[in-house]
Design a protein around this motif. Structure first.
Motif, PDB file in Angstrom:
ATOM      1  N   GLU B  63       0.846  -1.200   0.000  1.00  0.00           N
ATOM      2  CA  GLU B  63       0.000   0.000   0.000  1.00  0.00           C
ATOM      3  C   GLU B  63       0.878   1.246   0.000  1.00  0.00           C
ATOM      4  N   ILE B  64       1.981   1.153   0.732  1.00  0.00           N
ATOM      5  CA  ILE B  64       2.916   2.291   0.794  1.00  0.00           C
ATOM      6  C   ILE B  64       4.251   1.817   0.218  1.00  0.00           C
ATOM      7  N   PRO B  65       4.428   1.970  -1.084  1.00  0.00           N
ATOM      8  CA  PRO B  65       5.681   1.484  -1.695  1.00  0.00           C
ATOM      9  C   PRO B  65       6.905   2.106  -1.032  1.00  0.00           C
ATOM     10  N   LEU B  66       7.888   1.254  -0.782  1.00  0.00           N
ATOM     11  CA  LEU B  66       9.055   1.708  -0.021  1.00  0.00           C
ATOM     12  C   LEU B  66      10.123   2.368  -0.896  1.00  0.00           C
ATOM     13  N   LYS B  67      10.505   1.652  -1.922  1.00  0.00           N
ATOM     14  CA  LYS B  67      11.661   2.148  -2.690  1.00  0.00           C
ATOM     15  C   LYS B  67      11.261   2.437  -4.129  1.00  0.00           C
ATOM     16  N   PRO B  68      10.891   3.665  -4.418  1.00  0.00           N
ATOM     17  CA  PRO B  68      10.583   3.931  -5.822  1.00  0.00           C
ATOM     18  C   PRO B  68      11.858   3.816  -6.654  1.00  0.00           C
ATOM     19  N   PHE B  69      11.713   3.369  -7.881  1.00  0.00           N
ATOM     20  CA  PHE B  69      12.890   3.251  -8.732  1.00  0.00           C
ATOM     21  C   PHE B  69      13.487   4.620  -9.023  1.00  0.00           C
ATOM     22  N   SER B  70      14.789   4.615  -9.180  1.00  0.00           N
ATOM     23  CA  SER B  70      15.478   5.885  -9.406  1.00  0.00           C
ATOM     24  C   SER B  70      15.139   6.486 -10.768  1.00  0.00           C
ATOM     25  N   ASN B  71      14.691   5.636 -11.660  1.00  0.00           N
ATOM     26  CA  ASN B  71      14.347   6.082 -13.006  1.00  0.00           C
ATOM     27  C   ASN B  71      15.515   6.758 -13.728  1.00  0.00           C
ATOM     28  N   SER B  72      16.675   6.148 -13.563  1.00  0.00           N
ATOM     29  CA  SER B  72      17.870   6.712 -14.213  1.00  0.00           C
ATOM     30  C   SER B  72      18.111   6.048 -15.570  1.00  0.00           C
ATOM     31  N   TRP B  73      17.064   5.397 -16.077  1.00  0.00           N
ATOM     32  CA  TRP B  73      17.244   4.700 -17.349  1.00  0.00           C
ATOM     33  C   TRP B  73      17.214   5.700 -18.499  1.00  0.00           C
ATOM     34  N   VAL B  74      17.474   5.175 -19.685  1.00  0.00           N
ATOM     35  CA  VAL B  74      17.369   6.037 -20.868  1.00  0.00           C
ATOM     36  C   VAL B  74      15.918   6.499 -21.001  1.00  0.00           C
ATOM     37  N   LYS B  75      15.729   7.607 -21.724  1.00  0.00           N
ATOM     38  CA  LYS B  75      14.391   8.200 -21.820  1.00  0.00           C
ATOM     39  C   LYS B  75      13.376   7.236 -22.428  1.00  0.00           C
ATOM     40  N   SER B  76      12.116   7.493 -22.105  1.00  0.00           N
ATOM     41  CA  SER B  76      11.043   6.670 -22.676  1.00  0.00           C
ATOM     42  C   SER B  76      11.091   6.757 -24.197  1.00  0.00           C
ATOM     43  N   PRO B  77      10.633   5.689 -24.867  1.00  0.00           N
ATOM     44  CA  PRO B  77      10.656   5.745 -26.333  1.00  0.00           C
ATOM     45  C   PRO B  77       9.775   6.877 -26.849  1.00  0.00           C
ATOM     46  N   LYS B  78      10.250   7.562 -27.868  1.00  0.00           N
ATOM     47  CA  LYS B  78       9.503   8.702 -28.411  1.00  0.00           C
ATOM     48  C   LYS B  78       8.157   8.273 -28.992  1.00  0.00           C
ATOM     49  N   ASN B  79       8.232   7.193 -29.749  1.00  0.00           N
ATOM     50  CA  ASN B  79       7.010   6.780 -30.443  1.00  0.00           C
ATOM     51  C   ASN B  79       6.300   5.630 -29.750  1.00  0.00           C
ATOM     52  N   GLY B  80       6.789   5.246 -28.589  1.00  0.00           N
ATOM     53  CA  GLY B  80       6.186   4.113 -27.917  1.00  0.00           C
ATOM     54  C   GLY B  80       5.755   4.487 -26.502  1.00  0.00           C
ATOM     55  N   PHE B  81       5.405   3.490 -25.738  1.00  0.00           N
ATOM     56  CA  PHE B  81       5.070   3.775 -24.340  1.00  0.00           C
ATOM     57  C   PHE B  81       5.735   2.757 -23.430  1.00  0.00           C
TER      58      PHE B  81
END
Lengths: 262, 411
Positions: B63-81
């Motif tokens: 219910e209360i997520p502990l460790k959100p991902f850092s999201n340091s990955w490459v950017k989301s795809p331009k034409n995708g999701f």
């Protein structure tokens, strides 16, 4: 072109070498100066190709005595890649096929390693493409061969052209062409020979290893050496090659024996 | 050994849509804690590394997520999701799905959950049990359109965690999708991943699966695919950087006339042990398989490939080709490769081959004689070797610079 005051490029002194404990070179002496073209002739098994591989630094060949000075440096103390970067080039008798490695990429990496040693800027992919397309003219090679894997599926002639293309890109100081004429038809031989002649400069030197006179009709050597049993038995001018063509290798052995007997 | 029992006790009580499966998985693990080397499929596995899974904290729905991902990955795809599979969260939280893709309804989920596993005859496999036991969240999607943006799915295990992930993907008749899965692992982490895909008639899935660890993590991944007539499934897998990595793609062509393409690459370094156990079964006539699996092992690592192809009597006029190519990059590395073809049908064309080669001394000398040092020469050779597989990945994979990551680690 012989000029006794030109720079000493390569000096081989009493070179002995073996492969798998089998002695092949048994005291080779050779001096090469800038601007000179040398030809080494001899029968199969006389040690010609071994000499070329020892100069290039093939790890299977073990030097047991003697030394090789290249522009004043101890060549035998250098790794094969360092020799190449310093300007030693070996055109292979049987160029190796390397599946999966793009010829263009291979040529670019090789060229840049030489350029780095010469203090020149590294060429990026686009700059290199411009250079390589210009140098293709030296050997009249189809650009399609750049897109293929190194030597893979090339005919004998295309492989040799690819060798001379590498020579054109690396701009070596000392080039050894090991039986570059083998497997070439007359037209291909002329193209390759013209390429080699075009690349010869007053500051570089060339060593041609060949069995036959026909390459020497296209590229005139300043010196011809005849090897037998791991030694240079005789050195002369271009006429020596013509004499060999006429009288065969036995003539060298017999005249040499006569000299020894006397 | 009671390692897994203690570990099971740390899991939350069975709950939600996966409740039955969780209970089933836990029961299976209680009876069968770890596979043994006496089992053919686990003969070569370093079981000590497998045991390590049980020392990690399982990440579960919270219910209360502990460790959100850092999201340091490459950017989301331009034409995708992009969808991030974090077991703590609903994977569709904050996601607007494009037209043509929707979540499965509860009824559809009930009808489909575990069906492809059954069809692939692997419901009782040990990696399935561990995923059943630990997964508390799942992504279940139905794909109905054709001109859809590519889907990117990311799963990451951070240090000290065990991340279970489960996906169901149903492609309706003639649906078309490009799917890129990226699985990442930090030190002392583990993944248990389970994918069930059903391809309806004439549906097409171009599937890229890239699992890049940092050298110390473990990975268990089961990709199960059921293909109806004239469907087309293409998997390009890349596995690298796991202490123990095990990928099991299992495909069944239920109605025949389908096409399956499997291109696999596994690059092991250091002391890693990477394995691919693929299985393709033709349950109908005129099926096609094109499989190329490549490994390269350096250091004192170990690469394993086991390629099973089952052609029963019903699968007449099957055309299957399997090639396993392997490159030993050091004298201490080890490669085991085993094609396993069971052919009962008599009118078929099945070819297979396996090669193990070393970097050739003459190739190396040729490159060195051109000023290229041994390491750079090996890199050049490896680059060409990998590229043949990587070229088949969905285009969006280029953003991840996969080739450079592979080459960098081998240097």
């Amino acid at each position: 072109m012989i000029r006794t005051d030109s720079e000493l490029i390569l000096e081989i002194t009493d070179l002995h070498a073996c492969v798998e404990n089998q002695p092949i070179l048994k005291g080779v002496n050779l001096t090469v100066r800038a601007g000179e073209i040398h030809a080494v002739m001899g029968r199969n098994g006389s040690g010609k190709s071994t000499l070329s591989k020892v100069i290039a630094g093939h790890p299977a060949y073990n030097v047991t005595a003697g030394k090789i000075q290249f522009q004043g440096q101890d060549l035998l103390a250098m790794e094969p890649e360092e020799r190449a970067r310093c300007g030693v080039f070996l055109g292979f008798q049987y160029p190796v096929e390397i599946p999966g490695v793009s010829n263009l990429e291979f040529l670019r990496v090789a060229t840049n390693s030489r350029r780095e040693k010469l203090g020149q800027a590294e060429l990026d992919t686009f700059e290199f493409e411009d250079l390589v397309r210009e140098r293709l003219n030296v050997v009249q090679m189809d650009p399609a061969f750049l897109e293929r894997s190194v030597n893979e599926g090339f005919s004998g002639g295309e492989k040799k052209r690819n060798e001379i293309l590498q020579m054109a890109l690396l701009q070596p100081v000392f080039s050894i062409l090991d039986e570059t004429d083998s497997g070439l038809d007359i037209d291909a031989l002329r193209i390759v020979a013209a390429g080699v002649s075009q690349l010869a400069t007053p500051t570089s030197a060339t060593l041609l290893i060949t069995h036959y006179q026909r390459l020497l009709n296209e590229i005139t050597p300043d010196f011809v050496h005849v090897m037998d049993s791991g030694k240079i038995l005789r050195t002369g001018g271009k006429d020596l090659a013509l004499e060999l063509e006429r009288a065969g290798y036995d003539w060298i052995n017999s005249t040499n024996k006569d000299q020894e007997d006397n | 050994m009671a390692v897994s029992r203690q570990w099971l006790e740390t899991l939350p009580a069975p709950h939600g849509v996966l409740q039955k499966l969780q209970q089933r998985g836990r029961n299976a693990l209680t009876k069968n804690e770890l596979p043994t080397n006496s089992l053919e499929a686990w003969r070569l596995t370093d079981l000590k590394r497998l045991e390590k899974l049980f020392s990690l904290t399982v990440v579960t729905k919270s219910e209360i997520p502990l460790k959100p991902f850092s999201n340091s990955w490459v950017k989301s795809p331009k034409n995708g999701f992009r969808i991030v599979m974090d077991p703590q969260r609903d994977p569709l939280e904050g996601i607007i799905l494009p037209d043509g893709i929707r979540p499965l309804t509860p009824l559809e989920l009930e009808q489909n959950l575990g069906q492809v596993l059954k069809s692939c005859l692997c419901s009782n496999d040990w990696p399935i049990a561990i995923n059943n036991a630990s997964a508390t969240n799942l992504l279940a999607l139905k794909v109905e359109g054709q001109d859809l943006p590519p889907l990117e799915l990311i799963t990451e295990a951070t240090q000290g965690t065990f991340v279970p992930s489960r996906i169901i993907l149903i492609l309706e008749e003639k649906a078309k999708l490009e799917l890129l899965q990226i699985t990442l692992g930090k030190q002392d982490s583990a993944h248990s991943h389970l994918l069930e895909v059903h391809l309806g008639k004439e549906a097409e899935l171009n599937h890229g699966w890239v699992a890049l660890g940092s050298g110390e993590g473990n990975l268990l991944a089961n990709l199960t695919i059921e293909q109806e007539e004239k469907s087309n499934y293409s998997l390009t897998s890349v596995q690298h950087g796991w202490s123990l990595g095990r990928l099991e793609p299992r495909v069944v062509q239920v109605g025949g006339e389908a096409t399956t393409t499997l291109k696999g690459l596994q690059i092991s370094t250091g002391s890693q042990q990477l394995a691919t156990h693929s299985a393709v079964r033709f349950d109908g006539p005129e099926g096609v398989l094109d499989q190329l699996h490549k490994t390269a092992a350096s250091g004192h690592s170990h690469c394993i490939f086991n390629g099973e192809i089952d052609v029963p009597k019903i699968a007449q006029r099957t055309n299957a080709a399997q090639l396993s190519r392997n490159l030993l990059m050091s004298t201490r590395a080890r490669i085991d490769t085993k094609p396993e073809l069971e052919i009962v049908a008599d009118d078929v064309r099945c070819t297979h081959g396996a090669t193990v080669s070393q970097l050739q001394e003459d190739e190396l000398f040729y490159m060195r004689s051109r000023g290229i040092n041994s390491k750079a020469a090996a890199t050049l050779l490896l680059k060409g070797y990998c590229q043949e597989i990587l070229d088949n990945l969905p285009v969006e994979a280029n953003r991840w610079g996969i080739l450079n990551q592979l080459l960098e680690s081998v240097k």
